[in-house]
Write an enzyme that holds these catalytic residues in place. Structure first.
Site, mmCIF file in Angstrom:
data_model
loop_
_atom_site.group_PDB
_atom_site.id
_atom_site.type_symbol
_atom_site.label_atom_id
_atom_site.label_comp_id
_atom_site.label_asym_id
_atom_site.label_seq_id
_atom_site.Cartn_x
_atom_site.Cartn_y
_atom_site.Cartn_z
ATOM 1 C CG LEU A 1 -1.882 -0.971 1.240
ATOM 2 C CD1 LEU A 1 -2.590 -1.241 2.756
ATOM 3 C CD2 LEU A 1 -2.995 -1.050 0.049
ATOM 4 C CG ASP A 2 0.096 4.402 -2.610
ATOM 5 O OD1 ASP A 2 1.127 3.613 -3.330
ATOM 6 O OD2 ASP A 2 -0.845 5.017 -3.353
ATOM 7 N NE ARG A 3 5.557 8.811 4.663
ATOM 8 C CZ ARG A 3 6.704 9.461 4.951
ATOM 9 N NH1 ARG A 3 7.795 9.496 3.762
ATOM 10 N NH2 ARG A 3 7.192 9.864 6.030
#
Length: 239
Positions: free
Chosen positions: A56-58
């Site tokens: 997942l994105d940050r």
């Protein structure tokens, strides 16, 4: 060591985590707590070598799977690569979406006009991309009108959900890159966001949460769910 990660499920071959917003999946610093994978390594304490199955994105929170065995990693990555995993998200967006449900169908590719190297955009020659949405709740706060959505990505392009929502005129609350002013992303990376910028973003992280993952594996259906963080839930409740 248990408080290093929020565990949804664990067995001999699989570890499922509810990743907090603001934590990268892969190490970018020497700090042992700076990434999800490094925290998992500390938690496992040498008992297994974890492999990330999905990422997942940050700033996106939610369900992340890590394999504790090579064979499990191979199996589950094949499921992801062949798009056999069903994924569900929750998103809070700016504005009042009138349609109860729909599909955003817009091809995605690199944004060559952007100063941010990782930024993509809708472009005619891009890769086919589709995102389903269903309205969960519409609400009004002092900051304006908002809509809570349930999202199902039909394809798995980079930043797909965020780009599609912004393209539809309803960017994620708190999205520094696709929220309309990419200076937010550039200044965030350099740790120089001003109080005015933070006020305009409203939330410290983009309001996107990977709430559900479902897939068929080893003769059975597996499903994992995770509740969003308190800040997300409180904002969506209108408080």
């Amino acid at each position: 060591m248990e408080n290093l990660v929020a565990i949804i499920h664990e067995d001999t071959g699989l570890l499922v985590i509810n990743k907090p917003a603001g934590l990268v999946c892969h190490p970018t610093k020497t700090d042992a707590y700076s990434s999800l994978i490094s925290r998992v390594r500390l938690y496992l304490d040498g008992a297994a070598k974890p492999h990330l199955v999905n990422r997942l994105d940050r700033e996106t929170s939610g369900v992340v799977l890590l394999a504790k065995q090579d064979s499990v990693a191979r199996d589950l990555r094949r499921i992801w690569e062949t798009r056999q995993a069903h994924k569900g998200y929750l998103a809070i967006v700016h504005g009042r979406i009138r349609a109860e449900q729909g599909v955003i169908d817009a091809p995605l590719g690199r944004d060559q006009q952007s100063r941010v190297a990782i930024k993509d955009c809708v472009r005619p020659d891009g890769a086919p991309s589709q995102t389903e949405f269903r309205v969960q709740r519409r609400f009004t706060r002092a900051e304006g009108e908002f809509t809570l959505l349930r999202i199902v990505p039909r394809t798995g392009r980079k930043h797909q959900i965020r780009i599609h929502l912004a393209h539809a005129g309803h960017p994620n609350v708190g999205d520094k890159l696709y929220g309309g002013d990419e200076n937010h992303a550039l200044d965030f990376v350099k740790s120089r966001l001003t109080e005015e910028q933070r006020r305009r973003l409203i939330l410290p992280n983009q309001a996107l949460h990977a709430s559900l993952v479902r897939f068929f594996w080893r003769g059975a259906e597996w499903q994992f769910e995770a509740e969003p963080e308190d800040g997300f839930t409180q904002f969506a409740s209108g408080h």
